[in-house]
Design a protein around this motif. Structure first.
Motif, PDB file in Angstrom:
ATOM      1  N   ARG A 176       0.875  -1.172   0.000  1.00  0.00           N
ATOM      2  CA  ARG A 176       0.000   0.000   0.000  1.00  0.00           C
ATOM      3  C   ARG A 176       0.911   1.221   0.000  1.00  0.00           C
ATOM      4  O   ARG A 176       1.564   1.536   0.992  1.00  0.00           O
ATOM      5  N   GLN A 195      -4.292  -0.059  -3.423  1.00  0.00           N
ATOM      6  CA  GLN A 195      -4.716   1.296  -3.070  1.00  0.00           C
ATOM      7  C   GLN A 195      -5.666   1.290  -1.881  1.00  0.00           C
ATOM      8  O   GLN A 195      -6.589   0.479  -1.813  1.00  0.00           O
ATOM      9  N   SER A 196      -5.423   2.214  -0.962  1.00  0.00           N
ATOM     10  CA  SER A 196      -6.368   2.457   0.133  1.00  0.00           C
ATOM     11  C   SER A 196      -6.009   3.786   0.762  1.00  0.00           C
ATOM     12  O   SER A 196      -4.854   4.221   0.709  1.00  0.00           O
ATOM     13  N   SER A 197      -6.984   4.437   1.360  1.00  0.00           N
ATOM     14  CA  SER A 197      -6.693   5.636   2.134  1.00  0.00           C
ATOM     15  C   SER A 197      -6.083   5.211   3.464  1.00  0.00           C
ATOM     16  O   SER A 197      -6.147   4.039   3.853  1.00  0.00           O
ATOM     17  N   GLU A 200      -8.182   3.226   5.930  1.00  0.00           N
ATOM     18  CA  GLU A 200      -8.524   1.861   5.523  1.00  0.00           C
ATOM     19  C   GLU A 200      -7.328   0.919   5.547  1.00  0.00           C
ATOM     20  O   GLU A 200      -7.478  -0.293   5.346  1.00  0.00           O
ATOM     21  N   MET A 204      -6.581  -3.564   5.346  1.00  0.00           N
ATOM     22  CA  MET A 204      -5.940  -4.166   4.174  1.00  0.00           C
ATOM     23  C   MET A 204      -4.792  -5.092   4.596  1.00  0.00           C
ATOM     24  O   MET A 204      -4.643  -6.192   4.076  1.00  0.00           O
TER      25      MET A 204
END
Length: 348
Positions: A176, A195-197, A200, A204
Motif C-alpha cells: 500500500r 490502493q487504500s486511504s 482503511e 488491508m
C-alpha cells in the motif's frame, strides 16, 4: 489656571471626533464586515496531531479578523472520504480541505515531485520549502481552488510483515503506497500496488490484501497499523506532501479586509507551523515503535542504501514523463525544487 490657558490646552471637539474615528478604524477594522463561518475538513482521526495545528490556525484567523471569521473543524471524514477532499473544496462541500494530491495519480504531476524517494530530510523546514517552491505552479495545476499552503509529514518508512532489506525483496509483494509516486517505485521494483486511504490501511494489512505499507512513524500507532506489521526499515524513504486549499467562491465572497486576513495565514510560515506540529508527533512515534516488543526497527548499510537509491532512479524518469505529458517542464520544476530544499536546509 486662568480661562485662556484652560481653553488653549483643552482638545477641540473636532480633534476628539477625529481621534475617535481613528481609534475605531484601528481597533475594529472589520467590525462592519459580514460574519463568515467556515467549514474545515480533515480526514484524519480527531486525535491526530494535525487537527490541533489546523485549529490553532483557525483560532488565529478569528482573532485577526476581530471575530468576523469563525471556523468549525470536521475531522474523521465527516464531510467526505479522504480521496474526495480536493473536489470537496472545489465544489463547496468544505470551505477548506486537507488534501493528499497523491491519492489521485496523474492529476497533479508537478506537485508529485515532492514525493520522489530520498528527496526531503525533515518536515519542518521541508514544509516551508515545499510551499515556497509550489506557489509558482499552484495557480495553474490547482486552478479549481484557492491555494492556501502546502506542507509535508516527517519522512516515512517502509513497514512490512516480512523483512525487506534490498530493493529486490519487494518483488512479488503487495504494497500500500502513500502516494502515486511511491506506487511507481513499487511497480518499478516488481511489487504490486494496493490502493487504500490511510483510515482503511490497517484492514488491508490485517486481511493480507497488502504485505507492506509506506507510512510515517507516529501515525502507525494512531491508525493501529503497528498491530499488523513487524518490520520497519529505518530510513527516510519519502514524505507525503499535502495541500490546504479553499473554495474559490467562499474566498471571493469575503470583504477585502477578511481576504487580507486569510492571505496572511496562507504563507510558507504557516506551512512550517502546521508541518512542525505534526512532525514532532511522527518523530516521537519512531521511539515508541522501537520500544514495543516484537518489532524489528533496522538501519540499512551504506551499500544497501546506495542500492535503493540506484533502484528508484527510474521513478524520477516516470515522473518527468508525466509532467511532459501535462505540458510542463520537469527539469525546471525539479531543479527549482532541489534548489529550494537546499536553501531551506531540508534536502537529503
Amino acid at each position: 489656571m486662568d480661562r485662556r490657558h484652560h481653553l488653549a490646552t483643552r482638545p477641540s471637539t473636532a480633534a476628539l471626533a477625529l481621534a475617535a474615528v481613528a481609534a475605531l478604524a484601528l481597533g475594529t477594522a472589520n467590525a462592519q464586515d459580514k460574519p463568515v463561518a467556515l467549514k474545515l475538513s480533515s480526514w484524519v482521526p480527531a486525535q491526530h496531531a494535525l487537527n490541533p495545528a489546523l485549529q490553532a490556525w483557525a483560532d488565529d484567523i478569528k482573532k485577526q479578523s476581530n471575530g468576523t471569521i469563525t471556523s468549525t473543524l470536521f475531522p474523521s471524514e465527516q464531510l467526505g472520504k479522504a480521496f474526495d477532499h480536493y473536489d470537496m473544496a472545489r465544489d463547496g462541500i468544505a470551505d477548506f480541505s486537507y488534501v493528499n494530491p497523491g491519492y489521485q495519480p496523474g492529476r497533479f504531476p508537478i506537485f508529485a515531485a515532492t514525493s520522489l524517494p530520498f528527496m526531503i530530510s525533515n518536515a519542518k523546514a521541508g514544509s516551508a520549502a515545499v510551499d515556497a517552491w509550489y506557489r509558482q505552479y499552484a495557480p495553474k495545476e490547482m486552478k479549481d481552488v484557492h491555494f492556501c499552503f502546502a506542507f509535508v509529514h516527517d519522512p516515512g518508512a517502509l513497514h512490512s510483515t516480512k523483512k525487506v532489506v534490498m530493493p529486490a525483496d519487494l518483488k512479488g509483494m503487495k504494497v500500500r503506497p502513500a502516494t502515486s509516486t511511491i506506487g511507481q517505485m513499487v511497480t518499478t521494483l516488481g511489487g504490486t500496488n494496493v490502493q487504500s486511504s490511510a483510515p482503511e490501511a490497517r484492514d488491508m494489512l490485517e486481511r493480507g490484501v497488502a504485505q507492506a505499507i509506506t507510512f510515517p512513524w507516529g501515525s502507525l500507532n494512531l491508525f493501529g497499523i503497528d498491530k499488523v506489521v513487524k518490520y520497519h526499515m529505518d530510513e527516510p524513504l519519502y514524505v507525503t506532501p499535502f495541500v490546504w486549499v479553499m473554495n474559490k467562491d467562499k474566498y471571493e465572497s469575503m470583504s477585502a479586509a477578511q481576504k487580507k486576513v486569510i492571505d496572511s495565514h496562507c504563507t510558507s510560515e504557516w506551512a512550517e507551523k502546521v508541518g512542525s506540529a505534526w512532525a514532532d508527533f511522527e518523530i516521537a512515534g519512531r521511539a515508541k515503535i522501537a520500544a514495543e516488543p516484537g518489532h524489528d526497527v533496522y538501519k540499512l548499510t551504506p551499500a544497501q542504501l546506495q542500492a535503493w537509491r540506484a533502484a528508484v532512479e527510474p521513478v524520477e524518469v516516470q515522473w518527468a514523463d508525466g509532467v511532459k505529458k501535462a505540458g510542463g517542464d520537469p527539469k525546471q520544476a525539479l531543479d527549482s525544487l532541489k534548489a529550494t530544499l537546499a536553501k531551506y536546509k531540508s534536502a537529503l
